[in-house]
Design a protein around this motif. Structure first.
Motif, PDB file in Angstrom:
ATOM      1  N   PHE A  29       0.857  -1.181   0.000  1.00 55.05           N
ATOM      2  CA  PHE A  29       0.000   0.000   0.000  1.00 55.05           C
ATOM      3  C   PHE A  29       0.890   1.228   0.000  1.00 55.05           C
ATOM      4  N   TRP A  49      -2.166   1.331  15.693  1.00 56.96           N
ATOM      5  CA  TRP A  49      -0.813   0.811  15.944  1.00 56.96           C
ATOM      6  C   TRP A  49       0.066   1.902  16.556  1.00 56.96           C
ATOM      7  N   SER A  50      -0.052   3.109  16.023  1.00 57.02           N
ATOM      8  CA  SER A  50       0.618   4.272  16.612  1.00 57.02           C
ATOM      9  C   SER A  50       0.021   5.535  16.006  1.00 57.02           C
ATOM     10  N   TYR A  76      -1.203   5.102  12.350  1.00 60.83           N
ATOM     11  CA  TYR A  76      -0.970   3.856  11.636  1.00 60.83           C
ATOM     12  C   TYR A  76      -1.964   2.847  12.188  1.00 60.83           C
ATOM     13  N   ILE A  83      -2.028  -5.606   6.663  1.00 67.70           N
ATOM     14  CA  ILE A  83      -0.945  -4.626   6.609  1.00 67.70           C
ATOM     15  C   ILE A  83      -1.254  -3.520   7.618  1.00 67.70           C
ATOM     16  N   ILE A  84      -0.233  -2.716   7.938  1.00 62.43           N
ATOM     17  CA  ILE A  84      -0.420  -1.533   8.789  1.00 62.43           C
ATOM     18  C   ILE A  84      -0.355  -0.320   7.865  1.00 62.43           C
ATOM     19  N   ILE A  85      -1.397   0.512   7.845  1.00 62.26           N
ATOM     20  CA  ILE A  85      -1.380   1.630   6.901  1.00 62.26           C
ATOM     21  C   ILE A  85      -1.502   2.972   7.611  1.00 62.26           C
ATOM     22  N   GLU A  86      -0.931   3.980   6.955  1.00 60.94           N
ATOM     23  CA  GLU A  86      -0.917   5.343   7.491  1.00 60.94           C
ATOM     24  C   GLU A  86      -2.159   6.077   6.995  1.00 60.94           C
ATOM     25  N   ILE A  99      -3.410   3.934  21.579  1.00 59.27           N
ATOM     26  CA  ILE A  99      -2.918   2.802  20.801  1.00 59.27           C
ATOM     27  C   ILE A  99      -3.726   1.558  21.185  1.00 59.27           C
TER      28      ILE A  99
ATOM     29  N   LYS B 144       6.992   6.620  15.710  1.00 62.84           N
ATOM     30  CA  LYS B 144       7.850   5.503  16.133  1.00 62.84           C
ATOM     31  C   LYS B 144       8.008   5.494  17.657  1.00 62.84           C
ATOM     32  N   ARG B 147       4.737   4.483  19.641  1.00 64.33           N
ATOM     33  CA  ARG B 147       4.569   3.026  19.718  1.00 64.33           C
ATOM     34  C   ARG B 147       5.551   2.436  20.733  1.00 64.33           C
ATOM     35  N   HIS B 150       4.563   3.046  24.291  1.00 66.36           N
ATOM     36  CA  HIS B 150       3.414   2.201  24.635  1.00 66.36           C
ATOM     37  C   HIS B 150       3.861   0.773  24.934  1.00 66.36           C
ATOM     38  N   PHE B 243      10.447   0.053   9.877  1.00 67.44           N
ATOM     39  CA  PHE B 243       9.545   1.210   9.849  1.00 67.44           C
ATOM     40  C   PHE B 243      10.427   2.434   9.628  1.00 67.44           C
ATOM     41  N   ALA B 247       6.671   6.435   5.352  1.00 64.62           N
ATOM     42  CA  ALA B 247       6.142   5.077   5.179  1.00 64.62           C
ATOM     43  C   ALA B 247       4.620   5.119   5.098  1.00 64.62           C
ATOM     44  N   PRO B 248       4.040   4.942   3.910  1.00 65.36           N
ATOM     45  CA  PRO B 248       2.583   4.869   3.808  1.00 65.36           C
ATOM     46  C   PRO B 248       2.037   3.591   4.428  1.00 65.36           C
ATOM     47  N   SER B 249       2.915   2.579   4.589  1.00 64.53           N
ATOM     48  CA  SER B 249       2.483   1.330   5.203  1.00 64.53           C
ATOM     49  C   SER B 249       3.671   0.616   5.819  1.00 64.53           C
ATOM     50  N   ILE B 250       3.349  -0.338   6.699  1.00 63.15           N
ATOM     51  CA  ILE B 250       4.361  -1.156   7.370  1.00 63.15           C
ATOM     52  C   ILE B 250       3.871  -2.592   7.299  1.00 63.15           C
ATOM     53  N   ASP B 251       4.793  -3.528   7.068  1.00 63.81           N
ATOM     54  CA  ASP B 251       4.390  -4.936   7.077  1.00 63.81           C
ATOM     55  C   ASP B 251       3.899  -5.333   8.462  1.00 63.81           C
ATOM     56  N   LEU B 252       2.955  -6.266   8.518  1.00 65.15           N
ATOM     57  CA  LEU B 252       2.512  -6.800   9.808  1.00 65.15           C
ATOM     58  C   LEU B 252       3.712  -7.323  10.589  1.00 65.15           C
ATOM     59  N   GLY B 253       3.732  -7.035  11.882  1.00 70.35           N
ATOM     60  CA  GLY B 253       4.856  -7.498  12.701  1.00 70.35           C
ATOM     61  C   GLY B 253       6.098  -6.660  12.533  1.00 70.35           C
ATOM     62  N   GLY B 254       5.991  -5.607  11.739  1.00 71.58           N
ATOM     63  CA  GLY B 254       7.157  -4.777  11.465  1.00 71.58           C
ATOM     64  C   GLY B 254       7.416  -3.759  12.563  1.00 71.58           C
ATOM     65  N   GLY B 255       8.470  -2.972  12.344  1.00 68.18           N
ATOM     66  CA  GLY B 255       8.760  -1.870  13.245  1.00 68.18           C
ATOM     67  C   GLY B 255       9.862  -2.137  14.234  1.00 68.18           C
TER      68      GLY B 255
END
Lengths: 131, 385
Positions: A29, A49-50, A76, A83-86, A99, B144, B147, B150, B243, B247-255
């Motif tokens: 994305f 997510w954040s 996010y 997926i995680i999206i902004e 969060i 960043k 998160r 948290h 991350f 970044a318009p997106s991040i993979d699951l489990g990412g960061g």
């Protein structure tokens, strides 16, 4: 500015477009075309997510929002299994954002005062159906 | 490795960071080179090769006009936020290969006031992403750390403690931009820029120049220099699931996977020592949260331990691991091409015992530096004497 047709699916209900790699299953994305990619629509619900709050007016160019700046929240959102999206966060006070909260897809205009303004993906706290 | 291929830093020079309206970026680079040559006790004509880095202030090799047309090999490096680190990496490689035994790494920059002004096309992103107001680096840093706080129980007060320390250390660094202390309450209560960061918790793009003279250990002895040895210099790009800025997106489990973790592990492996053997560290502190996260990403503590570290003052000068002894980016600003080399400059000052009011006590023997930035790059060095 004309709406970017590659962001949203054209049929209701509101959905975001993305791409999936046919080989690895990885979701990309924003949506893009390419060899081995297929177009998919993303789920409408997820968890935060954040986030942050944009407190100053970003530089123009590239920012094309209203000249008179009002801070906005940016998050996010994790869409389960995808997926995680902004995206913008809307319909919530800045100090109420947490969060992990449940959110659902909506949209906001980049400039509410301009007809046909760029539509941006946004998430708002999930409104549970009345019992 | 032999005396011919061990790499030492035998000269350092810096043009003060901040704003110097009368001087171009290249002027500031030339200033730093002349200072480094004088520090090493050599002439420009002795320099066999140079690597120069600048992100936004012109072609470094054009400084030969000013330094002397000796015909010297001079290669320009432009590698995002790792520009300075990449220049240093390249320079040390030239000596380790045995091809040269005396050379220069120089970095400088001069950025306009305010946040960096990036355009989406330069990063392979669609126009709507910029129009929406997302080409803003501060958003990434804020999201960043939000998160991270948290997940790992880091308080906003700890962000304030990092900034307070930076300004307190900058007071004693002649090359720093911000040279006055700021009270913790002032930092915490200042206007918010991008939550949870107030304006005192972000560094600013700035100006400055740094030059380092590198020599083989044999050449260093020949010149009568007191060598500071470069035990490791590494540079890495981002792994899957990281991350990063824009970044318009991040993979699951990412960061959690980062270029920093890769560069740090490679550097410790090359140097043959562990994080607990480092006496002083300069860690990328684009904002107050970065220093906290980078303590863990570089292996100095586990995620979440920073809360206690900061409460106990462990990263202050005099603590168990002094971090950013010259005030880091928060006090010095961030001229991209010079920033990573400033960290190495500061480490050489500390290992020589020339830190004055900011000198780490106990005659430190090992020093660590770490750069991180767009588009997901990191560079690390380990020095020892």
């Amino acid at each position: 500015m004309t709406p970017d047709v590659s962001l949203f699916a054209t049929d209701a209900p509101l959905r975001l477009l993305a791409a999936r790699d046919r080989t690895t299953g990885r979701i990309l994305f924003p949506h893009r075309d390419g060899d081995g990619l297929e177009t998919i629509t993303l789920g409408r619900r997820g968890t935060l997510w954040s986030y942050t709050v944009q407190r100053f007016r970003p530089k123009t160019p590239p920012y094309a929002g209203p000249e008179a700046f009002e801070p906005w929240a940016l998050g996010y959102v994790e869409l389960p299994g995808e997926i995680i999206i902004e995206a913008r966060l809307t319909d919530i006070a800045f100090d109420a954002i947490r969060i992990g909260m449940a959110m659902e897809l909506t949209e906001v205009p980049l400039d509410p005062a301009v007809a046909g303004s760029l539509r941006l993906p946004a998430f708002r706290p999930t409104v549970e159906a009345a019992a | 490795m032999s005396d011919a291929t061990n790499v030492c830093i035998i000269g350092i020079g810096i043009h003060p960071f901040g704003r110097t309206d009368a001087l171009s970026g290249i002027d500031q680079g030339v200033f730093a080179v002349r200072a480094a040559l004088a520090d090493a006790g050599i002439d420009w004509a002795d320099i066999q090769f140079a690597y120069g880095g600048s992100d936004a202030a012109g072609n470094p090799d054009t400084m030969v006009d000013r330094l002397g047309l000796t015909g010297v090999q001079f290669i320009n490096v432009k590698n995002g936020c790792a520009t300075g680190g990449s220049a240093l990496f390249s320079a040390q490689t030239a000596i380790r290969s045995g091809q040269f035994d005396l050379g220069l790494a120089v970095g400088f920059d001069k950025h306009p006031r305010g946040a960096f002004n990036a355009l989406p096309a330069e990063y392979g992103l669609p126009d709507w992403y910029g129009a929406a107001g997302y080409m803003v680096t501060t958003q990434f840093f804020a999201a960043k750390i939000m998160r991270y706080m948290h997940l790992h129980g880091i308080s906003r007060r700890s962000l304030g403690l990092v900034a307070q320390k930076a300004f307190a250390n900058g007071v004693h660094a002649p090359h720093a931009w911000r040279r006055s202390e700021v009270a913790l309450d002032t930092i915490l209560e200042a206007p918010m820029v991008s939550d949870p960061f107030s304006k005192f918790m972000f560094c600013s793009p700035g100006e400055g120049g740094v030059a380092l003279i590198l020599a083989s250990e044999r050449k260093a002895r020949e010149l009568g220099a007191t060598p500071i040895r470069l035990a490791a210099a590494t540079m890495r790009t981002r792994p899957p699931g990281s991350f990063e800025v824009f970044a318009p997106s991040i993979d699951l489990g990412g960061g959690t996977a980062t270029a920093t973790r890769l560069a740090a592990a490679a550097a410790f492996s090359l140097a043959g020592i562990g994080p607990d053997e480092i006496d002083v560290a300069q860690l990328q502190d684009t904002e107050a949260g970065a220093e906290i996260m980078h303590l863990a990403e570089n292996g100095f503590c586990a995620d979440g331990e920073q809360e206690q570290w900061l409460a106990e003052g462990r990263t202050r000068i005099g603590g168990t691991l002094p971090v950013n002894t010259d005030g880091g980016c928060l006090a010095c600003g961030e001229p991209i091409g010079a920033s990573g080399l400033r960290q190495v400059y500061e480490n050489v000052v500390q290992l020589r015992g020339q830190g004055g009011g900011r000198q780490v006590p106990g005659a430190p023997r090992t020093a660590y530096s770490h750069v991180y930035g767009a588009p997901g790059v990191s560079a690390v060095t380990i020095l020892h004497r």
